[in-house]
Scaffold this active site. Structure first.
Site, PDB file in Angstrom:
ATOM      1  N   ALA A  32      41.962  37.034  46.010  1.00  0.00           N
ATOM      2  CA  ALA A  32      41.091  37.554  47.045  1.00  0.00           C
ATOM      3  C   ALA A  32      41.828  38.890  47.693  1.00  0.00           C
ATOM      4  O   ALA A  32      41.579  38.725  48.778  1.00  0.00           O
ATOM      5  CB  ALA A  32      40.771  36.848  47.849  1.00  0.00           C
ATOM      6  N   HIS A  34      43.283  42.076  49.801  1.00  0.00           N
ATOM      7  CA  HIS A  34      43.279  43.001  50.314  1.00  0.00           C
ATOM      8  C   HIS A  34      44.080  43.837  50.584  1.00  0.00           C
ATOM      9  O   HIS A  34      45.458  43.428  50.213  1.00  0.00           O
ATOM     10  CB  HIS A  34      42.148  42.346  51.733  1.00  0.00           C
ATOM     11  N   HIS A  37      48.140  41.921  51.646  1.00  0.00           N
ATOM     12  CA  HIS A  37      48.347  41.852  50.181  1.00  0.00           C
ATOM     13  C   HIS A  37      49.032  43.315  50.060  1.00  0.00           C
ATOM     14  O   HIS A  37      50.259  42.978  49.443  1.00  0.00           O
ATOM     15  CB  HIS A  37      47.525  41.229  49.558  1.00  0.00           C
ATOM     16  N   GLY A 147      53.828  37.616  54.259  1.00  0.00           N
ATOM     17  CA  GLY A 147      53.001  37.950  55.565  1.00  0.00           C
ATOM     18  C   GLY A 147      53.005  37.188  56.431  1.00  0.00           C
ATOM     19  O   GLY A 147      52.787  36.108  56.728  1.00  0.00           O
ATOM     20  N   LYS A 149      51.029  36.776  59.009  1.00  0.00           N
ATOM     21  CA  LYS A 149      49.892  36.523  59.848  1.00  0.00           C
ATOM     22  C   LYS A 149      49.903  34.283  59.850  1.00  0.00           C
ATOM     23  O   LYS A 149      49.345  33.701  60.679  1.00  0.00           O
ATOM     24  CB  LYS A 149      48.794  36.667  59.013  1.00  0.00           C
ATOM     25  N   ASP A 150      50.290  34.665  58.647  1.00  0.00           N
ATOM     26  CA  ASP A 150      50.506  32.864  58.084  1.00  0.00           C
ATOM     27  C   ASP A 150      51.675  32.228  58.983  1.00  0.00           C
ATOM     28  O   ASP A 150      53.849  31.979  57.950  1.00  0.00           O
ATOM     29  CB  ASP A 150      51.055  32.385  56.757  1.00  0.00           C
ATOM     30  N   GLN A 153      53.610  28.962  58.617  1.00  0.00           N
ATOM     31  CA  GLN A 153      53.846  28.720  56.778  1.00  0.00           C
ATOM     32  C   GLN A 153      54.804  29.106  56.723  1.00  0.00           C
ATOM     33  O   GLN A 153      55.851  29.052  55.524  1.00  0.00           O
ATOM     34  CB  GLN A 153      52.925  29.805  56.120  1.00  0.00           C
ATOM     35  N   MET A 184      44.043  40.677  58.277  1.00  0.00           N
ATOM     36  CA  MET A 184      43.160  40.820  57.176  1.00  0.00           C
ATOM     37  C   MET A 184      44.052  39.526  56.881  1.00  0.00           C
ATOM     38  O   MET A 184      44.787  39.369  56.821  1.00  0.00           O
ATOM     39  CB  MET A 184      43.784  42.109  56.408  1.00  0.00           C
ATOM     40  N   ARG A 187      39.600  35.183  53.336  1.00  0.00           N
ATOM     41  CA  ARG A 187      38.236  34.174  53.937  1.00  0.00           C
ATOM     42  C   ARG A 187      37.975  35.233  55.302  1.00  0.00           C
ATOM     43  O   ARG A 187      35.976  35.252  55.103  1.00  0.00           O
ATOM     44  CB  ARG A 187      39.219  33.530  55.334  1.00  0.00           C
TER      45      ARG A 187
END
Length: 282
Positions: A32, A34, A37, A147, A149-150, A153, A184, A187
């Site tokens: 998925a 965007h 990525h 990234g 954003k995580d 992680q 981004m 989800r």
């Protein structure tokens, strides 16, 4: 660009390039795709000769069966997007290819996976560690790109590499945002048009909180951010924590750390979104 679905095919292509002296860059994804990525692919291409992208929705990191079932799967579109980038090899395995036998390994990350995402998604990071370690073993990259954003992680993966003494450099990459500030995420495609209009308040609130962070107490900032997001109809904060950027443990004073990050998870209906903001970094 080549698309392979088996470990054997993957390793044959990587081996051929490595024998030619190529530096291997790796971008693991769950598809998925965007622009976020694609920015990782661009970053990998700056320092690597062969960029490999994996597309695999990993079942072991989902603690909610419905979330796994609903996760967007758009392989044909993803491959089309990657064909316009520096990616030269896509690895899109089946679950059976990735897990010919159940992975029963249990990792110990101390307190890193006991808070925030780990607290609300038990078993999630163990599943992440299982799949990432497997992918690293299959691809054998020199560098891997993730990234920010995580955020949690990323910290887990850095610790995983240290624990397993893997010869791969982990490269953190900035959050890529929509024009309205929304981080981004794959989800985001699950949001209704009405929800999509509302969710930019998450990033807006985080960014605005930087204006008074340090002047108000940590507790006051946490309460203000949570209350502001919750005021938006249809949004519900699952957690908002202000933590040390290395240990991921909550702080109660701005002087407690030189690296301070605010991490948030918000439900928009059944869609769960995460984001973060760096308050302090030296």
């Amino acid at each position: 660009m080549i698309v392979v679905k088996t470990v054997g095919e993957l390793q044959n292509v990587v081996k051929e390039h490595r024998q030619g002296g190529a530096r291997i860059g790796f971008v693991p994804t769950m598809g998925a795709l965007h622009a976020g990525h694609l920015s990782l692919v661009d970053e990998a291409a700056r320092s690597c000769d062969l960029v490999v992208v994996s597309i695999f929705v990993n079942p072991t990191q989902f603690n909610n069966a419905a979330d796994l079932e609903n996760y967007p799967r758009t392989l044909d579109r993803d491959v089309a997007l990657l064909s316009g980038t520096a990616c030269r090899l896509v690895f899109a395995p089946s679950v059976a290819e990735m897990y010919p036998e159940p992975d029963t390994r249990v990792f110990d990350f101390g307190e890193l996976d006991k808070v925030m995402e780990g607290k609300h998604r038990p078993g999630h990071f163990n599943g992440v560690a299982q799949v990432v370690s497997r992918l690293f073993d299959m691809v054998r990259p020199d560098m891997a790109f993730f990234g920010q954003k995580d955020f949690q992680q990323l910290a887990i993966i850095v610790q995983l590499v240290k624990q397993l003494q893997l010869p791969v450099q982990i490269v953190p990459c900035p959050i890529i945002r929509e024009a309205d500030g929304l981080a981004m995420s794959s989800r985001n495609t699950l949001l209704t048009p009405e929800q999509r209009k509302i969710v930019p308040v998450i990033a807006k609130t985080l960014m605005e909180s930087c204006n008074f962070a340090g002047h108000r107490s940590v507790k006051e900032v946490k309460n203000e951010v949570t209350a502001t997001v919750n005021k938006s109809t249809g949004l519900e904060v699952e957690y908002f924590d202000i933590v040390d950027g290395f240990s991921l443990q909550s702080i109660d004073n701005w002087d407690k750390s030189d690296y301070i990050v605010g991490c948030i998870a918000v439900f928009a209906g059944n869609v769960r979104l995460i984001d973060n903001i760096i308050y302090k970094k030296k």
